[in-house]
Each structure stands twice: as C-alpha cells, then as structure tokens.
Design a protein around this motif. Sequence first.
Motif, mmCIF file in Angstrom:
data_model
loop_
_atom_site.group_PDB
_atom_site.id
_atom_site.type_symbol
_atom_site.label_atom_id
_atom_site.label_comp_id
_atom_site.label_asym_id
_atom_site.label_seq_id
_atom_site.Cartn_x
_atom_site.Cartn_y
_atom_site.Cartn_z
ATOM 1 N N TYR A 29 19.338 -38.808 37.667
ATOM 2 C CA TYR A 29 18.612 -37.770 36.949
ATOM 3 C C TYR A 29 17.883 -36.862 37.930
ATOM 4 O O TYR A 29 17.240 -37.338 38.876
ATOM 5 N N SER A 30 17.952 -35.563 37.682
ATOM 6 C CA SER A 30 17.180 -34.622 38.497
ATOM 7 C C SER A 30 15.712 -34.606 38.066
ATOM 8 O O SER A 30 14.828 -34.299 38.861
ATOM 9 N N GLU A 31 15.454 -34.951 36.780
ATOM 10 C CA GLU A 31 14.090 -35.013 36.288
ATOM 11 C C GLU A 31 13.433 -36.332 36.702
ATOM 12 O O GLU A 31 14.131 -37.342 36.884
ATOM 13 N N PRO A 32 12.104 -36.358 36.843
ATOM 14 C CA PRO A 32 11.410 -37.613 37.148
ATOM 15 C C PRO A 32 11.545 -38.601 35.994
ATOM 16 O O PRO A 32 11.473 -38.221 34.822
ATOM 17 N N VAL A 33 11.767 -39.862 36.324
ATOM 18 C CA VAL A 33 11.877 -40.930 35.320
ATOM 19 C C VAL A 33 10.795 -41.959 35.600
ATOM 20 O O VAL A 33 10.672 -42.457 36.720
ATOM 21 N N MET A 34 10.013 -42.274 34.568
ATOM 22 C CA MET A 34 8.917 -43.220 34.708
ATOM 23 C C MET A 34 9.207 -44.489 33.926
ATOM 24 O O MET A 34 9.680 -44.428 32.787
ATOM 25 N N VAL A 42 -4.956 -45.582 21.205
ATOM 26 C CA VAL A 42 -6.404 -45.379 21.051
ATOM 27 C C VAL A 42 -6.600 -44.226 20.072
ATOM 28 O O VAL A 42 -6.461 -43.050 20.431
ATOM 29 N N GLY A 43 -6.913 -44.560 18.817
ATOM 30 C CA GLY A 43 -7.071 -43.531 17.795
ATOM 31 C C GLY A 43 -5.772 -42.787 17.567
ATOM 32 O O GLY A 43 -4.745 -43.377 17.231
ATOM 33 N N ASP A 44 -5.814 -41.459 17.752
ATOM 34 C CA ASP A 44 -4.625 -40.617 17.588
ATOM 35 C C ASP A 44 -3.945 -40.314 18.925
ATOM 36 O O ASP A 44 -3.194 -39.337 19.036
ATOM 37 N N SER A 45 -4.221 -41.139 19.918
ATOM 38 C CA SER A 45 -3.634 -40.932 21.241
ATOM 39 C C SER A 45 -2.938 -42.199 21.728
ATOM 40 O O SER A 45 -3.268 -43.315 21.295
ATOM 41 N N GLN A 46 -1.986 -42.011 22.603
ATOM 42 C CA GLN A 46 -1.267 -43.114 23.225
ATOM 43 C C GLN A 46 -1.417 -42.975 24.740
ATOM 44 O O GLN A 46 -0.938 -42.002 25.320
ATOM 45 N N ILE A 47 -2.110 -43.930 25.331
ATOM 46 C CA ILE A 47 -2.339 -43.906 26.772
ATOM 47 C C ILE A 47 -1.211 -44.685 27.439
ATOM 48 O O ILE A 47 -1.015 -45.878 27.176
ATOM 49 N N ILE A 48 -0.459 -43.981 28.297
ATOM 50 C CA ILE A 48 0.721 -44.580 28.933
ATOM 51 C C ILE A 48 0.516 -44.590 30.442
ATOM 52 O O ILE A 48 0.194 -43.558 31.038
ATOM 53 N N THR A 49 0.682 -45.755 31.038
ATOM 54 C CA THR A 49 0.634 -45.859 32.498
ATOM 55 C C THR A 49 1.956 -46.424 32.991
ATOM 56 O O THR A 49 2.581 -47.243 32.322
ATOM 57 N N GLY A 50 2.373 -45.959 34.173
ATOM 58 C CA GLY A 50 3.632 -46.422 34.736
ATOM 59 C C GLY A 50 3.850 -45.849 36.119
ATOM 60 O O GLY A 50 2.937 -45.272 36.719
ATOM 61 N N LYS A 60 2.213 -43.532 40.948
ATOM 62 C CA LYS A 60 1.614 -44.105 39.746
ATOM 63 C C LYS A 60 1.176 -42.965 38.837
ATOM 64 O O LYS A 60 0.560 -41.996 39.296
ATOM 65 N N ILE A 61 1.468 -43.086 37.556
ATOM 66 C CA ILE A 61 1.183 -42.002 36.616
ATOM 67 C C ILE A 61 0.461 -42.545 35.394
ATOM 68 O O ILE A 61 0.797 -43.632 34.891
ATOM 69 N N GLU A 62 -0.507 -41.794 34.918
ATOM 70 C CA GLU A 62 -1.160 -42.082 33.647
ATOM 71 C C GLU A 62 -1.149 -40.797 32.833
ATOM 72 O O GLU A 62 -1.567 -39.741 33.309
ATOM 73 N N LEU A 63 -0.653 -40.878 31.613
ATOM 74 C CA LEU A 63 -0.617 -39.689 30.763
ATOM 75 C C LEU A 63 -0.995 -40.051 29.334
ATOM 76 O O LEU A 63 -0.965 -41.220 28.943
ATOM 77 N N TYR A 77 5.648 -45.992 22.252
ATOM 78 C CA TYR A 77 6.346 -46.475 23.431
ATOM 79 C C TYR A 77 5.904 -47.890 23.768
ATOM 80 O O TYR A 77 4.798 -48.327 23.411
ATOM 81 N N HIS A 78 6.768 -48.619 24.479
ATOM 82 C CA HIS A 78 6.505 -50.019 24.796
ATOM 83 C C HIS A 78 6.712 -50.278 26.281
ATOM 84 O O HIS A 78 7.420 -49.527 26.969
ATOM 85 N N GLN A 79 6.113 -51.349 26.738
ATOM 86 C CA GLN A 79 6.229 -51.750 28.147
ATOM 87 C C GLN A 79 7.696 -51.996 28.510
ATOM 88 O O GLN A 79 8.441 -52.615 27.760
ATOM 89 N N GLY A 80 8.094 -51.490 29.683
ATOM 90 C CA GLY A 80 9.463 -51.679 30.162
ATOM 91 C C GLY A 80 10.395 -50.541 29.826
ATOM 92 O O GLY A 80 11.466 -50.413 30.438
ATOM 93 N N GLU A 81 10.034 -49.687 28.859
ATOM 94 C CA GLU A 81 10.881 -48.544 28.524
ATOM 95 C C GLU A 81 10.787 -47.475 29.611
ATOM 96 O O GLU A 81 9.827 -47.441 30.390
ATOM 97 N N GLN A 82 11.792 -46.615 29.655
ATOM 98 C CA GLN A 82 11.835 -45.559 30.662
ATOM 99 C C GLN A 82 11.719 -44.198 29.985
ATOM 100 O O GLN A 82 12.365 -43.942 28.963
ATOM 101 N N LEU A 83 10.882 -43.319 30.555
ATOM 102 C CA LEU A 83 10.637 -42.002 29.991
ATOM 103 C C LEU A 83 11.071 -40.919 30.977
ATOM 104 O O LEU A 83 10.820 -41.040 32.175
#
Length: 351
Positions: A29-34, A42-50, A60-63, A77-83
């Motif tokens: 992939y030419s795009e970054p894959v995390m 958390v409420g109406d948000s999903q905190i994703i680290t990877g 290391k990324i947090e979004l 999203y779940h642990q182990g998946e790729q974005l």
Amino acid sequence: MKRVVMMVISFMSIIGIGLVIQANSSYFYSEPVMKIDEATIVGDSQIITGHLINESSDEKIELEEVFYKTEPITPKYHQGEQLILKRVGMGWQVSSLKRDGYVFILLGLFAWTVLAVGGKKGITSLIGVICNSVLLIALLAVNQHNRSYSLIALMSVYAILAVLIAFGLSYGIKRIDIRKITATLCSVFLAFLICVIAMSFLDDSGLHFEQMSYITRAYRAVFLGSLLIGALGASMDNVVVIISSLDEIKKKNKDLDSKALVASGKKIAQDTSSSMINVLLFAYLSGTLPVFVFYLANGWEFGQSIGLFLSLEILRTICGAFAIVLSIPISLLIFSLTDKWMSEKKAGRLS
C-alpha cells in the motif's frame, strides 16, 4: 477419495493464503497502514492507538474518531485490526478498514464452491463471469472517456455479447444453441421496451432517483442500464429451464408431437416462473431493506420511506418479471417452430 482430499486441501489453502495476505500485504500500500493496539469508546468518540506497519519509522499513533451506535458509517474498531490512514493537517484520519485478505477468502471460497458443485461446468461458469465482468467494465470505461457513446446503446451491446459468451462457454461454439439465445434476447429487449415506454408515458412519476445522488452522470440512463442487465439474468434462467427440459422430454419420448411438448413446457413454466419472480424480488429488495429499516427506526413515515428507497427496486423487479413471463411464450414458440422444422426435415430425408 483423492478428489475429496484435494478439495479439503484447497479449502484450507484459501483460508491460509487469505490470512497471510491480511497480515502482510500492508507493504504493497502507498497509504500508511496502522495496526490497532487499543480501541476505547469514550462517549461519542473512539480513541484508537496503534503503530504504522508499512513505514520504516514504526511511528506510534493516537487518533480520535466519531462514534455513534446508531450510525453505520462509524464502525467500532477492535484490537489487531488494520486501518488505512490519510494525513489531515498535522494529524491522521481513518480512510478505511483494511480487508483485502478477507475479500480474497470470500472470493476464493466462492470459486471453490462453484468448482466443488459444478465440476467442469463450474470452471466454464467462472470463466463466463470473469469475461462478462471484464466486458462490462470495458464498456463502462468507454462511456466514461467518451460520453458521446450512449450508455443505453453500450448496455444493449453488452446484453447481446454477454448472452453469446455465457451460452458459448456453456455449450461450446460449435454446439451453441441459437434457440436459447434468440428467446433470451427477444424477451429481455421486449420487457425493457415495455418498461421504457411506461416510464416515458408516466413521465417517471413515482420514481425517486434521490438514492442515486452519488452518481456523477445522468441517473435515468444508469437506471435504465441496470434494468436491462437485471432482466437479462432473469430471462436467461427461465429460457434454459424450459427449452432444456423440453429437449430432455423429447429425447426420452420421441413419439410426442409438438402440441404435447408445448403443453408440458407450459406446466414446467408455471412451476418455475413464480419462484423465479420471488427470488428476483428478494434479491433486489435485500440490498435496500437495511437502509429502509434504518430510516423507519429514525422516525421516517412508512409510505415516504417506501417511495424513496424501494421505488427503483420494485421497478427492477417488475422489468425482470416481465422478462420471465415473456420468455415463456417466446421459448415455447421458438421450440415449437424448430421442432416442426426438424421433424419435416427428417421426414423429407426418409422419403
């Protein structure tokens, strides 16, 4: 026994290769894959680290992504998946979930099932699907690059070529059945013509093209093209069932005349047509039903939702049903004429 072992090995191989692709294909992939290390709601948000897995820096990324339980466009999203990510300003945003390995498994198991059930016929069926898919993409590309070519005309050419490819691969060029090709094309274009005349006469009243608003070209032309292709599959099935059944009856009972065969064909058609129309209805409505139910759950009125989301699918079903119904008398007429011609030809040779 060898065939069973080979089928089991190929089944496991498809799953294994798919999992390997899913785990290791990020480098293509030419795009970054995390890869997700942790995902928290958390409420109406999903905190994703990877961390990035196709970059040398292993950053290391947090979004943070918006998340609503009632909205299908914000998946959990779940642990182990790729974005697959894209850069937005100084931060990152999720572009899509990486699923290439799972898509390979799905397509591989589809091909495996076709081959397991159909054998050699299954191979020709797969080749036919691939050829017709490539042909459709090629004709759409022609329309995309040169809008002077009518989409309806291109889809009409596709319908003719698709039928020739399908029957040519099934029976071979030398044994291709002209009767089935003629009956299919006649019923399809007649059903399509009836629907187009009705739409023009009623000025498309009751049809809602809003659900096609994402399309960047004329909605009506695209919809009419889908009508033609949908009717094609419906008619082809019924024509093959009727003519092939009558051929087999004629082969087993050579003394039967054309009248008796046509009567048998009518009875066969009565049994098959209603079930085919029901299958057509379920196939078309199944794609729109989840959105229809979703809007009902969010307070839309029942009648308004039906008109907006099901009007086009209902017309597609009606066009396909016309093709199925018209294929019955057309198939029986063509079979009767060719059977009489063959009988007269045979009688002439004997005399």
